[in-house]
Every structure is written in structure tokens, then in C-alpha cells.
Design an enzyme around this catalytic site. Structure first.
Site, mmCIF file in Angstrom:
data_model
loop_
_atom_site.group_PDB
_atom_site.id
_atom_site.type_symbol
_atom_site.label_atom_id
_atom_site.label_comp_id
_atom_site.label_asym_id
_atom_site.label_seq_id
_atom_site.Cartn_x
_atom_site.Cartn_y
_atom_site.Cartn_z
ATOM 1 N N ASP A 51 56.711 47.898 91.596
ATOM 2 C CA ASP A 51 55.621 47.778 92.555
ATOM 3 C C ASP A 51 55.230 46.319 92.761
ATOM 4 O O ASP A 51 55.432 45.480 91.875
ATOM 5 C CB ASP A 51 54.412 48.549 91.999
ATOM 6 C CG ASP A 51 53.450 48.975 93.094
ATOM 7 O OD1 ASP A 51 53.766 48.762 94.278
ATOM 8 O OD2 ASP A 51 52.390 49.521 92.755
ATOM 9 N N HIS B 25 51.519 46.834 100.452
ATOM 10 C CA HIS B 25 52.029 47.597 99.305
ATOM 11 C C HIS B 25 53.528 47.707 99.498
ATOM 12 O O HIS B 25 53.966 48.073 100.591
ATOM 13 C CB HIS B 25 51.492 49.029 99.291
ATOM 14 C CG HIS B 25 50.008 49.151 99.361
ATOM 15 N ND1 HIS B 25 49.266 49.663 98.323
ATOM 16 C CD2 HIS B 25 49.117 48.852 100.341
ATOM 17 C CE1 HIS B 25 47.986 49.685 98.670
ATOM 18 N NE2 HIS B 25 47.864 49.199 99.882
ATOM 19 N N GLN C 81 57.105 52.284 88.719
ATOM 20 C CA GLN C 81 57.468 51.724 90.020
ATOM 21 C C GLN C 81 57.848 50.256 89.902
ATOM 22 O O GLN C 81 57.314 49.547 89.063
ATOM 23 C CB GLN C 81 56.269 51.807 90.974
ATOM 24 C CG GLN C 81 55.812 53.221 91.271
ATOM 25 C CD GLN C 81 54.565 53.219 92.147
ATOM 26 O OE1 GLN C 81 53.615 52.489 91.879
ATOM 27 N NE2 GLN C 81 54.583 54.042 93.183
ATOM 28 N N CYS D 141 47.679 49.913 92.810
ATOM 29 C CA CYS D 141 46.997 49.042 93.781
ATOM 30 C C CYS D 141 45.581 48.616 93.388
ATOM 31 O O CYS D 141 45.270 47.424 93.460
ATOM 32 C CB CYS D 141 46.972 49.635 95.179
ATOM 33 S SG CYS D 141 47.860 51.139 95.406
ATOM 34 N N HIS E 21 52.091 43.948 95.265
ATOM 35 C CA HIS E 21 51.139 43.875 96.368
ATOM 36 C C HIS E 21 51.057 42.438 96.821
ATOM 37 O O HIS E 21 50.907 41.540 95.998
ATOM 38 C CB HIS E 21 49.778 44.416 95.931
ATOM 39 C CG HIS E 21 49.841 45.885 95.628
ATOM 40 N ND1 HIS E 21 50.129 46.353 94.370
ATOM 41 C CD2 HIS E 21 49.739 46.961 96.435
ATOM 42 C CE1 HIS E 21 50.173 47.676 94.410
ATOM 43 N NE2 HIS E 21 49.947 48.076 95.649
ATOM 44 N N LYS F 7 53.576 52.939 107.504
ATOM 45 C CA LYS F 7 54.572 52.542 106.504
ATOM 46 C C LYS F 7 55.945 52.376 107.126
ATOM 47 O O LYS F 7 56.336 53.163 107.984
ATOM 48 C CB LYS F 7 54.800 53.609 105.424
ATOM 49 C CG LYS F 7 53.718 54.506 105.048
ATOM 50 C CD LYS F 7 54.178 55.329 103.846
ATOM 51 C CE LYS F 7 54.214 56.803 104.172
ATOM 52 N NZ LYS F 7 54.347 57.654 102.988
ATOM 53 N N ARG G 110 51.129 61.041 87.706
ATOM 54 C CA ARG G 110 50.571 61.906 88.740
ATOM 55 C C ARG G 110 50.751 63.346 88.295
ATOM 56 O O ARG G 110 51.844 63.729 87.883
ATOM 57 C CB ARG G 110 51.263 61.684 90.089
ATOM 58 C CG ARG G 110 50.980 60.305 90.640
ATOM 59 C CD ARG G 110 51.575 60.086 92.004
ATOM 60 N NE ARG G 110 51.482 58.665 92.320
ATOM 61 C CZ ARG G 110 51.947 58.091 93.419
ATOM 62 N NH1 ARG G 110 52.557 58.831 94.326
ATOM 63 N NH2 ARG G 110 51.823 56.800 93.612
#
Length: 661
Positions: free
Chosen positions: A406, A533, A404, A357, A408, A487, A386
Site C-alpha cells: 500500500d 490511494h 497490501q 489510509c 498514499h 478508481k 477484514r
RNA sequence: GCUGCUGUAGCUCAGUGGUAGAGCGCACCCUUGGUAAGGGUGAGGCCGAGAGUUCAAUUCUCUCCAGCAGCACCA
């Protein structure tokens, strides 16, 4: 004069019963069969003991083993109590804490007496035996109301420190219920329970394992031994459950991943995956699929740095508590001499990104954005690291390096609901393409959070509005949201009923603020965009793990690393087999030929175990006729098709679901 | 990270205070066989890493590492 109570039954009838009578009396009045079958009662909507008197006119529904969900819950709770009783009978001085029903059984947390080791697997048979004795003794389970102080005194006298602590925390002066098992054992419990231990089937439970668990779930507290059991209404159900567990074991993606040669893990890079050619093929197919979906939905793909300066993470808010989950790197040239430390300790810090992000905000912030450009949807197949607690690592499901799908979405306040709606539709298309059922959950504001309550009200309502507009149902999870946003979560159900959380969308007003993202509005002023997100697979690693387990390794043809193997029966037709292979490859089928000097039975067995969806078997007959004998995985019969028909069939089977016309 | 268990051949596992074994897989040979295991021969191991006890440790003890189960964690 006795007052009569009016008891309404589910069929609409009303029975008059004397004051002090119980649901059992009603069952007995209806018939002896029912009296025997009734396990408990639902009185005015609340599940209660069958022998607990009515307190006035009531609505009553008797619970029998046919009301499976209620009955299972009751039975499992009873098993938990009997487990605690059995352990104390065997090892006096054991402290008991509490033991609820679970999805497939029950557990009880106990503390072994100081005179012995914590309980282990080897103790379970003796405990099971004792539990069966207690069931066989058919001890009545009797409810009694005690004053709080009496109960605390009892626990303290008996050295039950945990129980005493718990009772002390309940409100002063409150009466507490206990349940006697016969006349010699009792536990503090809200109930309800069955009338006696003999109502349980002694062949319908099995103690499964022991594990450590913290008192009240807090790792600063004493560690107890948790004894797990699985429990059912009868032996048949237990057997079925044990069978399902075995099935789940066979589907384990770690086992299949090795057998199918998809990937491996090794301690030199624990928590990170070594993808083999076949496994990475699945990845590439998924990635190509997801690119098509995202391109089609107006996303633009970017790629952002793996390592960024710590100051960036400070600004985003991750450098605080979250740092314990990050891999940090000194920004310097390491010492290459044999003497001295490798790193100096006073260099600036950098960190591997744990998420994408902040980098996406930096891309958004380049140049000046007009409201006319919004929404901007930036996607990235983002590789993140992580530093997870070591005990959390699990095959592909929980790793330290993952990628991911991912993205945004930067949009105006007015665009949030429609963007969330569009995402809900996109996610639905994707999950359907893989044949998954799912449930949506809405995780609401946590205790610890950033942002104003007004913003949280708005953000939560936007997500509800989007769901309503799409005609969907959802479950709300209070307190489960992220610190910056509520979420939506997509929970998939796999082929054997387990659920996996994968997709998510979160509407965030915190990070754009912290990183000072703005756009120019119609009024010529700067405004904050809302940042959504979102991810659908969640991570490629986890999603592939779920797919392997869901399909038990028998992946859909479009994802199968090897889609077809051509196997000649005798070496005289090797030439024909290779001609078939060339045609398959020309048609874009992932195929190989197996020309080894082995019998056809052997080849079939081996490729079937490797989960190759189609075997093309060719012998002299097929060569003469220009055909192939196709054997499809999971089907007994083979089909003899002309080569062209076979290629058409395979091409169709191998088409990704989003490309089917 | 916590508790418990485990770590021996590529895989699954047996075994022992005196430096090791099986099945599968792999290589080679024989076999050309019509729908889930044909036969033979052979190669392959610093017994997770380090320290201790011992004349001697893969085996016993301790520490570390990793894996497994559960817990805690998963913004």
C-alpha cells in the site's frame, strides 16, 4: 406495384428485394450454401432473427458460425431457452424466470414446483436428454409481438409469478416480443434467436451444475435454482473447453500450495494463511522486489499500528456500515476468574485496521507540511484484517488477514495528473516483469457517494488525462467507483485467459477533509492535499495465488523457493555433490543436495513434481571432469557444463528482472 | 450471510448400526542403480464438534463449526 428495398451487403454490393423479404431470402438468393449456414443477421448494426422481415432499406451482414463471437452468443441464448423448455416439459409447474448467455455458456433460473425438491446434479442427465430431443425435433423459433396486458394475463393464468412480475414492470402499453418454440412453448424474450432448434449442435453443450441464485440478484427475494451449462458451436470446441477447465483445476493454487508445501489453511484460523518456509520465501522475494521499486520511485516506507481506537474509525467514516467487516476488540483487561463474563461489555472499543489510509493521514498530519514538501509518498507493507462474509473466503484469493503493498501520495491539485502518470508507468514496469498482460478500467462515481459533483468531475477527468498522456486505452465502468473516489483498476490476464483485478489508484478528496489533513501553501494559508490511494500487487496473498496459477506452480527462477537441487547418482560422489552445493550457496543460489539412498529416476521425478527449476545431476563422470549435468524443468535435454559455467548460468537465471543489467 | 454438497491416516479416497481399510507419503532394512515411481517390513485414525434415537452410532436424526460450488458482498 411492389416497392423494392435496397439491401447493402458488407462487400459494398446492393441487392433489391421485395418488401416483406427477410435476411434469409437474401442468403438464399446468394446461394443455398449460405442459406444453410446463415444463423442470424446483423441489420443496421443490430443482431436480428434471420427470418425477421426488413423494415426498409437496410445494411445487412449475415452471421454464420465463422462470426464466432456473435454466433456463440446466439447459440448460448438458444440453449438457455431450450433448457427452460426441457425443464418445464419434464416437471410441469416449474416456474421460469430468465436465462442469459454467459462467457462460456448459459444459465436459466427456475423455481421447482412445490411438489418436488429444488433441482440438483442428479436431474441434469434427464434435462440434457430432453434438450437433445427438442434440438432433434428441429422446432421453429418464431417471433411474435404481444401486448403487455395479454402477456401478463398469460403468465398469471399459468402461475408464472416471476414472469408476470417482470412483465408488469415494463412500461405500460409497450408491445413485448415472445418466441415460440414450435407451437407448444413460448418465452418472453427480446431475441434474437436462430431459425429453429435444429440449428444447434446437440453434442456441443453440457449442463455443468446447479446453484442457488436470488430472484433479481437480491438476497431478500426468493432463492431460485440456477442451472448452468456450457455451450459451443461444435463438439470440438466443447471438448477443448472441458479440457481447459481441467487445466485450471490442475493449476488451483490451493492444490499446488499443498503439493509444493508453500502454505496451509486450517479452521482454527479460517481465512488466514499459515505460510511455510517455501511459500514465505516467495513472499520475501516479492517484498524485496517491491521495496526496490518503491524506494526507486520516491516512496518512503512506514509502519503503522494494527489496532486503533474506534473513535479514529468513526472520524474516518468506517465505523458506520463498514463496521460489519471489521474485527473489534474491547479496550480492557479480560476477566481471568472462572466465574463471570470474560469481557464487561462497557469498555471502549478498538478495532484491527481494515485498511491503512487513516493511519497514513495521521503520519502526514504530524508537524506542519509545506507545499514545498509535496508530493509526500508514504508506503507500507500494511497488514489488514477484514471480517469477510464466510462464503466469500477462497484460498489465498479472498482472506481475512492480508498484507497490501500500500501507499498514499499526498499532493497538491496540480500534481495529481503527473503522480497518476508516474504510477501508471510504475505499475506497467511491475506487471511486465511478471509477464502479465493487463487492461485498465476506470470506475466512475457510484450513486451513494461523498463529495461535490464538481470534485467528482475533476477527479474523473484527472484519471482520464493521465491515461491519455501515457497513451493508454481504458474501459469505463459507470457507478463502480468507491464512495470517496473514482478508481483506475488494473486487470491482469493470466496464462489461461482468466482475469484478476490487482492494482488500483484512487484520487481522494474526501478522507483528507474528514481527517482534516492540511498543508501550508505558497500563500501562507492552509490547503487540503489530494490523497492518492494506490497498490500494485493488491495484496501479497492474492498476488502469490495468481502467480501460482499463472505459472502452474513453475515460478520464474528468481521466485522459486528452491532454485536448484544437486542429486548424486551413487553415494560415492556425495562428497562432490556437497562441494557443488557449497559453491552454489556461496553464489547466492537457493539450493540443496539430495543424498538419499534412492535411484536417480526417483529423485528426478520427485524434484520435477516439486517444480524445482534446475536439477544438477552428478555421477562419477562429472566428478572426474569437474562438471554437472543440468536438467531444466520443462526441457527434455540436459546440458553438461563445467561447475563455473553452471554457476554463471544459474546466477543469471536467478536474477530478479529489475536487477538484470 | 443465503442455497446445495462435503468432512474417515500427513495427502487422495474406499467402507460399515457391533469402535476401520487402500494407494501415496513417513520410519527402518535390503539394494549404489546414469535422467519421471527398485524391493521388503513397520508406525500412524476419539471416523469435524456437541446433542438425540438405539442394547449398541464413524454409520441414522438435529444443532454447530469448517471446506467446496454458486449467489450476495469485496468502500
Amino acid at each position: 406495384m411492389t416497392e423494392l428495398l435496397k439491401i447493402s451487403l458488407p462487400d459494398g454490393s446492393v441487392r433489391e428485394m421485395e418488401a416483406g423479404s427477410t435476411p434469409y431470402d437474401v442468403a438464399a438468393a446468394i446461394g443455398p450454401g449460405l442459406a444453410k449456414a446463415a444463423l442470424a443477421a446483423r441489420v443496421n448494426g443490430e443482431v436480428r432473427d434471420i427470418g425477421r422481415p426488413f423494415e426498409g432499406d437496410s445494411e445487412l451482414a449475415l452471421i454464420t458460425s465463422k462470426d464466432e463471437a456473435d454466433a456463440l452468443e446466439l447459440v448460448r441464448h438458444d440453449f438457455a431457452h431450450i433448457l427452460a423448455e426441457a425443464v418445464q416439459a419434464l416437471w410441469p409447474g416449474t416456474q421460469i424466470t430468465f436465462g442469459p448467455a454467459t462467457d462460456d455458456g448459459f444459465y436459466y433460473d427456475v423455481m421447482a414446483p412445490a411438489t418436488r425438491e429444488p433441482f440438483g446434479l442428479e436431474d441434469l442427465p434427464a434435462i440434457e436428454e430432453k434438450m437433445r430431443e427438442i434440438i432433434k425435433a428441429d422446432k421453429p423459433l418464431r417471433r411474435e409481438v404481444w401486448s403487455r396486458n395479454d402477456l401478463i394475463a398469460k403468465w398469471e393464468t399459468e402461475g408464472e409469478a416471476f414472469k408476470a412480475e417482470w412483465a408488469k414492470e415494463l412500461p405500460e402499453g409497450e408491445d413485448l416480443t415472445v418466441y415460440w418454440s414450435g407451437d407448444d412453448w413460448l418465452d418472453m424474450c427480446r431475441g434474437p434467436h436462430l431459425a429453429s432448434t435444429g440449428k444447434l449442435d446437440p453434442q456441443a453443450f453440457k449442463l455443468m451444475r446447479t446453484a442457488g441464485a436470488y430472484w433479481r440478484g437480491d438476497q431478500r427475494n426468493a432463492q431460485l435454482t440456477r442451472i448452468y451449462g456450457t455451450a459451443w458451436l461444435n463438439k470440438k470446441q466443447l471438448k477443448q473447453h472441458l479440457h481447459n477447465l481441467e487445466e485450471a483445476g490442475k493449476r488451483d493454487h490451493r492444490k499446488l500450495g499443498r503439493e509444493m508445501d508453500l502454505f496451509h489453511l486450517q479452521e482454527e484460523a479460517h481465512g488466514s494463511v499459515f505460510w511455510h518456509p517455501k511459500g514465505y520465501r516467495i513472499w520475501r522475494e516479492l517484498e524485496a522486489y517491491m521495496r526496490r521499486k518503491m524506494d526507486g520511485a520516491g516512496y518512503r516506507e512506514i509502519k503503522t499500528p494494527q489496532v486503533m481506537d474506534a473513535r479514529q474509525w468513526e472520524q474516518s467514516g468506517h465505523w458506520g456500515k463498514y463496521r460489519e467487516n471489521m474485527f473489534v476488540i474491547p479496550d480492557e483487561v479480560p476477566n481471568t476468574e472462572d466465574e463471570g463474563d470474560i469481557i464487561s461489555k462497557d469498555a471502549d472499543w478498538m478495532a484491527l485496521k481494515p485498511m491503512n489510509c487513516p493511519a497514513h493521514v495521521l503520519v502526514f498530519k504530524q508537524g506542519i507540511t509545506s507545499y514545498r514538501d509535496l508530493p509526500i509518498r508514504l508506503g507500507e507493507m500494511g497488514c489488514c484484517h477484514r471480517n469477510e462474509p464466510h462464503g466469500a473466503l477462497h484460498g489465498l484469493m479472498r482472506v481475512r488477514q492480508f498484507t497490501q503493498d500500500d501507499a498514499h501520495i499526498f499532493c497538491t491539485e496540480d500534481q495529481v495528473v503527473e503522480e497518476v502518470q508516474a504510477f501508471i508507468t510504475l505499475a506497467d514496469e511491475v506487471y511486465r516483469d511478471f509477464g502479465f498482460e493487463y487492461k485498465i478500467k476506470l470506475a466512475l462515481r457510484p450513486e451513494q457517494r461523498f463529495g461535490s459533483d464538481a470534485d467528482w468531475d475533476k477527479a474523473e477527468q484527472e484519471l482520464r488525462d493521465a491515461l491519455t498522456a501515457n497513451g493508454l486505452e481504458w474501459e469505463e465502468l459507470p457507478g463502480e467507483g468507491a464512495f470517496y473516489a473514482p478508481k483506475l483498476e488494473w486487470h491482469l490476464t493470466d496464462a489461461i485467459g482468466r482475469t484478476w483485478q490487482v492494482g488500483t489508484i484512487q484520487s481522494d478528496r474526501v478522507l483528507p477533509d474528514r481527517l482534516d489533513a492540511t498543508y501550508i501553501g505558497e500563500d501562507g494559508e492552509k490547503h487540503r492535499p489530494v490523497m492518492l490511494h494506490r497498490a500494485i500487487f493488491g495484496s501479497y496473498e492474492r498476488f502469490i495465488g495468481i502467480l501460482i496459477e499463472h505459472f502452474a506452480g513453475r515460478l520464474p527462477v528468481w521466485l522459486a523457493p528452491m532454485q536448484a537441487v544437486v542429486a548424486p547418482i551413487v553415494s560415492d560422489v556425495d562428497g562432490y555433490a556437497n562441494r557443488v552445493l557449497t559453491k552454489l550457496e556461496a553464489a547466492g543460489i537457493r539450493a540443496s543436495s539430495d543424498l538419499r539412498n534412492e535411484k536417480i529416476n526417483y529423485k528426478i521425478r520427485e524434484h520435477s513434481l516439486a517444480k524445482v527449476p534446475h536439477l544438477l545431476i552428478v555421477g562419477k563422470r562429472e566428478e572426474e571432469e569437474g562438471t554437472v549435468a543440468i536438467r531444466t524443468l520443462g526441457e527434455k535435454d540436459q546440458k553438461v557444463l563445467s561447475l563455473d559455467e553452471a554457476i554463471a548460468m544459474l546466477t543469471k537465471a536467478a536474477t530478479a528482472p529489475d536487477l538484470v543489467t
